[in-house]
Design a protein around this motif. Sequence first.
Motif, PDB file in Angstrom:
ATOM      1  N   LYS A 106     126.713  48.065   8.894  1.00  0.00           N
ATOM      2  CA  LYS A 106     125.407  48.114   8.249  1.00  0.00           C
ATOM      3  C   LYS A 106     124.747  49.429   8.642  1.00  0.00           C
ATOM      4  O   LYS A 106     124.342  49.630   9.797  1.00  0.00           O
ATOM      5  N   ASP A 107     124.669  50.357   7.693  1.00  0.00           N
ATOM      6  CA  ASP A 107     124.123  51.680   7.986  1.00  0.00           C
ATOM      7  C   ASP A 107     122.629  51.702   7.691  1.00  0.00           C
ATOM      8  O   ASP A 107     122.198  51.539   6.545  1.00  0.00           O
ATOM      9  N   THR A 108     121.838  51.930   8.736  1.00  0.00           N
ATOM     10  CA  THR A 108     120.384  52.041   8.592  1.00  0.00           C
ATOM     11  C   THR A 108     119.914  53.491   8.659  1.00  0.00           C
ATOM     12  O   THR A 108     118.708  53.759   8.649  1.00  0.00           O
ATOM     13  N   GLY A 109     120.873  54.402   8.768  1.00  0.00           N
ATOM     14  CA  GLY A 109     120.501  55.815   8.870  1.00  0.00           C
ATOM     15  C   GLY A 109     120.384  56.310  10.292  1.00  0.00           C
ATOM     16  O   GLY A 109     120.101  57.480  10.538  1.00  0.00           O
ATOM     17  N   HIS A 116     119.240  58.853  22.994  1.00  0.00           N
ATOM     18  CA  HIS A 116     119.481  59.805  21.899  1.00  0.00           C
ATOM     19  C   HIS A 116     119.880  59.063  20.625  1.00  0.00           C
ATOM     20  O   HIS A 116     120.663  58.111  20.653  1.00  0.00           O
ATOM     21  N   VAL A 117     119.334  59.532  19.506  1.00  0.00           N
ATOM     22  CA  VAL A 117     119.634  58.933  18.202  1.00  0.00           C
ATOM     23  C   VAL A 117     120.372  59.952  17.346  1.00  0.00           C
ATOM     24  O   VAL A 117     119.924  61.098  17.179  1.00  0.00           O
ATOM     25  N   TRP A 118     121.528  59.521  16.813  1.00  0.00           N
ATOM     26  CA  TRP A 118     122.260  60.358  15.849  1.00  0.00           C
ATOM     27  C   TRP A 118     121.913  59.870  14.449  1.00  0.00           C
ATOM     28  O   TRP A 118     122.036  58.668  14.148  1.00  0.00           O
ATOM     29  N   ARG A 119     121.500  60.780  13.611  1.00  0.00           N
ATOM     30  CA  ARG A 119     120.990  60.386  12.302  1.00  0.00           C
ATOM     31  C   ARG A 119     122.015  60.623  11.199  1.00  0.00           C
ATOM     32  O   ARG A 119     122.835  61.533  11.274  1.00  0.00           O
ATOM     33  N   HIS A 152     122.937  53.921   4.122  1.00  0.00           N
ATOM     34  CA  HIS A 152     123.708  53.565   2.930  1.00  0.00           C
ATOM     35  C   HIS A 152     123.964  52.066   2.814  1.00  0.00           C
ATOM     36  O   HIS A 152     124.715  51.617   1.942  1.00  0.00           O
ATOM     37  N   GLY A 153     123.381  51.290   3.687  1.00  0.00           N
ATOM     38  CA  GLY A 153     123.602  49.856   3.626  1.00  0.00           C
ATOM     39  C   GLY A 153     124.980  49.477   4.131  1.00  0.00           C
ATOM     40  O   GLY A 153     125.489  50.053   5.098  1.00  0.00           O
ATOM     41  N   ASP A 154     125.609  48.511   3.472  1.00  0.00           N
ATOM     42  CA  ASP A 154     126.946  48.073   3.877  1.00  0.00           C
ATOM     43  C   ASP A 154     127.978  49.124   3.476  1.00  0.00           C
ATOM     44  O   ASP A 154     128.077  49.497   2.300  1.00  0.00           O
ATOM     45  N   VAL A 155     128.760  49.598   4.464  1.00  0.00           N
ATOM     46  CA  VAL A 155     129.709  50.697   4.223  1.00  0.00           C
ATOM     47  C   VAL A 155     131.053  50.366   4.841  1.00  0.00           C
ATOM     48  O   VAL A 155     131.133  50.034   6.037  1.00  0.00           O
ATOM     49  N   ASN A 156     132.120  50.451   4.023  1.00  0.00           N
ATOM     50  CA  ASN A 156     133.476  50.389   4.563  1.00  0.00           C
ATOM     51  C   ASN A 156     134.057  51.795   4.545  1.00  0.00           C
ATOM     52  O   ASN A 156     133.371  52.759   4.174  1.00  0.00           O
ATOM     53  N   VAL A 157     135.328  51.948   4.897  1.00  0.00           N
ATOM     54  CA  VAL A 157     135.905  53.289   5.036  1.00  0.00           C
ATOM     55  C   VAL A 157     135.945  54.029   3.709  1.00  0.00           C
ATOM     56  O   VAL A 157     135.710  55.247   3.651  1.00  0.00           O
ATOM     57  N   SER A 158     136.245  53.317   2.621  1.00  0.00           N
ATOM     58  CA  SER A 158     136.306  53.980   1.313  1.00  0.00           C
ATOM     59  C   SER A 158     134.942  54.509   0.900  1.00  0.00           C
ATOM     60  O   SER A 158     134.810  55.662   0.469  1.00  0.00           O
ATOM     61  N   ASP A 214     127.576  59.380   7.620  1.00  0.00           N
ATOM     62  CA  ASP A 214     127.729  59.865   8.990  1.00  0.00           C
ATOM     63  C   ASP A 214     127.790  58.717   9.992  1.00  0.00           C
ATOM     64  O   ASP A 214     128.579  58.729  10.937  1.00  0.00           O
ATOM     65  N   THR A 215     126.951  57.724   9.782  1.00  0.00           N
ATOM     66  CA  THR A 215     126.840  56.632  10.752  1.00  0.00           C
ATOM     67  C   THR A 215     128.166  55.911  10.930  1.00  0.00           C
ATOM     68  O   THR A 215     128.542  55.555  12.059  1.00  0.00           O
ATOM     69  N   PHE A 216     128.887  55.689   9.830  1.00  0.00           N
ATOM     70  CA  PHE A 216     130.192  55.033   9.914  1.00  0.00           C
ATOM     71  C   PHE A 216     131.121  55.827  10.829  1.00  0.00           C
ATOM     72  O   PHE A 216     131.873  55.273  11.635  1.00  0.00           O
ATOM     73  N   TYR A 217     131.056  57.148  10.732  1.00  0.00           N
ATOM     74  CA  TYR A 217     131.974  57.995  11.505  1.00  0.00           C
ATOM     75  C   TYR A 217     131.509  58.204  12.941  1.00  0.00           C
ATOM     76  O   TYR A 217     132.318  58.500  13.814  1.00  0.00           O
ATOM     77  N   TYR A 218     130.203  58.052  13.192  1.00  0.00           N
ATOM     78  CA  TYR A 218     129.763  58.021  14.586  1.00  0.00           C
ATOM     79  C   TYR A 218     130.413  56.832  15.289  1.00  0.00           C
ATOM     80  O   TYR A 218     130.958  56.945  16.393  1.00  0.00           O
TER      81      TYR A 218
END
Length: 638
Positions: A354-357, A366-369, A376-382, A390-394
């Motif tokens: 669940k991506d909140t930004g 520390h916050v990574w934005r 982006h909301g719900d995010v899978n790898v695709s 960015d959040t998915f990859y953090y």
Amino acid sequence: MHRKRQTIRDHSAEANLFARRATIAFIIVLAMLGIVLNNLYSLQVTQYEDYQTRSNGNRIKVLPVAPNRGLIYDRNGKLLAENRPVFSLEIIPEQVKNVDDTLAGLIDLMGITEDEVERFRSSLKGTRRFKPVAIRTQLSEEEVALFSASKHKFPGVQIEARLARYYPYKETLTHALGYVARINKRDLQKLVEAGLEDNYAATHDIGKLGIEKYHEELLHGKVGYQQVEVNNQGRIIRVLSVEPPTPGKDIVLNLDLDLQLEAQRIINGIRGAIVVTDVKTGGILALYSNPSYDPNLFVHGISSANYSALLNSPDRPLINRATQGQYPPASTVKPHLGFIGLEEGVITEDYTIKDTGRYKLPNVSHVWRDWKRWGHGDVNVSKAIEVSCDTFYYELAYNLGIDKISEAMYEFGFGDFTGIDLYEESDANMPSRGWKRARFNQPWYIGDTIPVGIGQSYWTTTPVQLAHSVNTLINRGERHIPQIIRGYMNTDESIDLIPLKSQRPIEIKNQHNLDIVLNAMHDVVSGEEGGARHAFANTDYDSAGKTGTAQLFTVGQNEKYEAEKIDERLRDNAMYVGFAPFNDPEILVTVVLENVGGGSKNAAPIARQMMDFYFRDRVFEPEQTQEVAANENITGDF
């Protein structure tokens, strides 16, 4: 009277004395004659070969004859580097009655400068009077015609012609072709160490950069010789025999001149690089670095003013950005990271966050934005690849850890030389625990890993290295070494292709994992939220790719990035890697632009233009076309 007593002569005694003296004289004569005969025998028989060699050494000279340098063609047979006649004005001192008067006449006729006169007088010292001395090199056609019309007024002055390298397309191909220039002491030392000094005995120039340097052995050829008879002053009387030199081989490159010219046209005025590769072979179809410079300036010796201007330019035109420029890869490596996560089992195709930004580590303030502030909301790898989340990859980087990331990315070629046939290449940097310890004498912190997940932090790559890594993805682990040369031309104009080079392939655990990331790259172009959907709207071909925006300036935790308030050279780099057609890839286009902003808005359109040009004469089936609305607004940097 008193009479004088007469002495009776002893003729017998006198005869004996004479005989003894004659015998001694005869023996001396015989001894001297023996010595003479012995010396004659020694000269004519015993030491005949030695003295003949010495005699011939004084009388016969072996002079080297330089071979003609091989020509360079593009893949379609267009001449990229040629040998053109260069004319020089020379004076033979012994044929000139008054050198000062001759020089004065040439000053009036040809506009010979004081510097040229000074160099001529300096060269004249220690030179035999029957040998020509140049007073002006590189005469123009007008100067040749002007002197030819007045040659009768200048006995002992002549025009001589020789072949010299010329690059008709000038700065278009500089960073790929390189250039030749005068052999200096350093070059000579290297030739001596390699045992090649004899083969360069009559050669003035040698490859200094690019293809000219890397393939010097092919291009140079083999020196020839001529035997000449000279007099006691060293003047040539006649030529006895000639062993002609073997010209260098004409080489054919993978480069497409038209594609290279298009790259130059498109990127004009922007610092950066464009690399186009043949997906199936790794052949380099275009390699352009901007800004560039005219290599012809170096062939005859560049002036100190011109060299200083190039060396001190803030735009660094002498750097080949395609192979030496080191840039954070940014989001262009998200497909690689997604593939590694799938292969390592850290994520699955259905794994969703669940991506909140915003992204935080436990017990860390520390916050990574994300680039999209509200997420982006719900995010899978695709979707993470499509929208460049960015959040998915953090999160993925945190779960993978730097050790797995570094090891796997090194397999893809990051942090290593690609093996391209150019000596001017950087291996850039793939960070690791060991690297940071060696570089800064500091441990690796988990906070260092998080930005690596979006291709930032200490991670850098070159455009060619990035292209090589993406090509490995497209070829499902097969690693084709980028190659500029295609082959060399025979005397019958047939081409001997140089075998393609490959590295050990990457072992793939599950081919479906590759399908996932490649299809996601397709969604970047054709998906509803894809970062390159506007740039590639309404193309006749189907493509895939990935945008990237490399941040060079760190923004504070509660600050907003505003490009107009940042120094121009600290603004974001724009990046894009894309290939087409999607189902049967032919070309891969890599674009890196310095300090222009987001990759989706700046780099992707340029890649589109390169692909349009490549496919300009192709007709694709209707089912392969795509249509994407071009009037949607896009926000954020990908």
